[in-house]
Scaffold this motif. Structure first.
Motif, short mmCIF file in Angstrom:
data_model
loop_
_atom_site.label_atom_id
_atom_site.label_comp_id
_atom_site.label_asym_id
_atom_site.label_seq_id
_atom_site.Cartn_x
_atom_site.Cartn_y
_atom_site.Cartn_z
N LEU A 7 9.19 8.98 1.56
CA LEU A 7 9.41 8.17 2.76
C LEU A 7 10.65 7.32 2.55
N THR A 8 11.79 7.88 2.92
CA THR A 8 13.07 7.19 2.72
C THR A 8 13.75 6.96 4.06
N ASN A 9 14.73 6.07 4.01
CA ASN A 9 15.54 5.77 5.18
C ASN A 9 16.91 5.34 4.67
N PRO A 10 17.99 5.95 5.14
CA PRO A 10 19.32 5.60 4.63
C PRO A 10 19.69 4.14 4.86
N ASP A 11 19.03 3.49 5.81
CA ASP A 11 19.31 2.07 6.04
C ASP A 11 18.71 1.18 4.95
N VAL A 44 2.73 -2.31 -4.44
CA VAL A 44 1.52 -1.68 -3.93
C VAL A 44 1.03 -2.51 -2.77
N GLY A 45 0.66 -1.85 -1.69
CA GLY A 45 0.16 -2.57 -0.52
C GLY A 45 -0.73 -1.68 0.31
N LYS A 46 -1.10 -2.18 1.47
CA LYS A 46 -1.95 -1.40 2.37
C LYS A 46 -1.09 -0.46 3.19
N GLN A 47 -1.63 0.71 3.44
CA GLN A 47 -0.97 1.72 4.26
C GLN A 47 -1.04 1.26 5.72
N VAL A 102 10.06 3.47 2.90
CA VAL A 102 9.98 2.99 4.28
C VAL A 102 8.79 3.67 4.94
N LEU A 103 7.66 2.93 4.98
CA LEU A 103 6.43 3.48 5.54
C LEU A 103 6.46 3.45 7.06
N ASP A 104 7.00 2.42 7.64
CA ASP A 104 7.25 2.32 9.07
C ASP A 104 8.29 1.21 9.26
N SER A 105 8.63 0.89 10.48
CA SER A 105 9.69 -0.09 10.72
C SER A 105 9.34 -1.49 10.22
N ASN A 106 8.06 -1.76 10.00
CA ASN A 106 7.64 -3.08 9.53
C ASN A 106 7.21 -3.10 8.07
N THR A 107 7.14 -1.94 7.43
CA THR A 107 6.64 -1.86 6.06
C THR A 107 7.67 -1.17 5.18
N ILE A 108 8.45 -1.98 4.48
CA ILE A 108 9.48 -1.48 3.57
C ILE A 108 9.17 -2.05 2.20
N MET A 109 8.97 -1.14 1.23
CA MET A 109 8.54 -1.55 -0.10
C MET A 109 9.57 -1.18 -1.15
N ASN A 121 -1.19 1.51 9.75
CA ASN A 121 -1.83 2.45 10.67
C ASN A 121 -3.06 3.15 10.07
N HIS A 122 -3.66 2.52 9.08
CA HIS A 122 -4.91 3.02 8.50
C HIS A 122 -5.73 1.80 8.13
N PRO A 123 -7.02 1.76 8.50
CA PRO A 123 -7.80 0.56 8.24
C PRO A 123 -8.00 0.23 6.77
N CYS A 124 -8.01 1.25 5.91
CA CYS A 124 -8.24 0.98 4.49
C CYS A 124 -7.66 2.11 3.64
N ALA A 125 -6.42 1.96 3.23
CA ALA A 125 -5.76 2.90 2.33
C ALA A 125 -4.66 2.14 1.61
N SER A 126 -4.35 2.56 0.39
CA SER A 126 -3.29 1.89 -0.35
C SER A 126 -2.03 2.76 -0.36
#
Length: 113
Positions: A32-36, A54-57, A42-49, A59-64
């Motif tokens: 999950l990459t993004n050239p920016d 380690v964090g929560k996934q 980059v998991l989504d536009s609000n989740t960049i690690m 759009n899923h109620p319980c996944a890491s």
């Protein structure tokens, strides 16, 4: 089709395949990459690690989600657990907990099923 949609479809497919494997959790490794955001996951536009995080996934109620070098992400879901005999599985008890504590499920044992 967006990259996130493709990853979601692959992740759900893996979860369905592993659901019949007993009490095992689904584990998926996805890029999950993004050239920016070079070097980040980059998991989504609000989740960049950053690698090592380690964090929560999202759009899923319980996944890491664990970020590794090069944008590789390991996603883990809760183990598949059968409800007690005569009960029906309900929602997660508390999705605000961290993973795997959020895996606790509620059961409805009020009716004979």
């Amino acid at each position: 089709m967006s990259r996130f949609t493709i990853v979601t479809v692959l992740f759900v497919s893996l979860a369905v395949i592993l659901a019949g494997q007993g009490a095992q959790a689904a584990v998926a490794k996805v890029q999950l990459t993004n050239p920016d955001h070079p070097g980040k996951c980059v998991l989504d536009s609000n989740t960049i690690m950053s690698p090592g995080e380690v964090g929560k996934q999202p759009n899923h109620p319980c996944a890491s989600a664990e970020c590794h070098a090069g944008g590789l992400v390991t996603i883990r879901t809760c183990a598949a657990v059968a409800p007690p005999k005569g009960c029906k599985q309900r929602d997660f008890v508390n999705t605000n907990r961290s993973f795997p504590e959020c895996c606790e499920r509620a059961y409805d044992c009020s009716k004979h099923i």
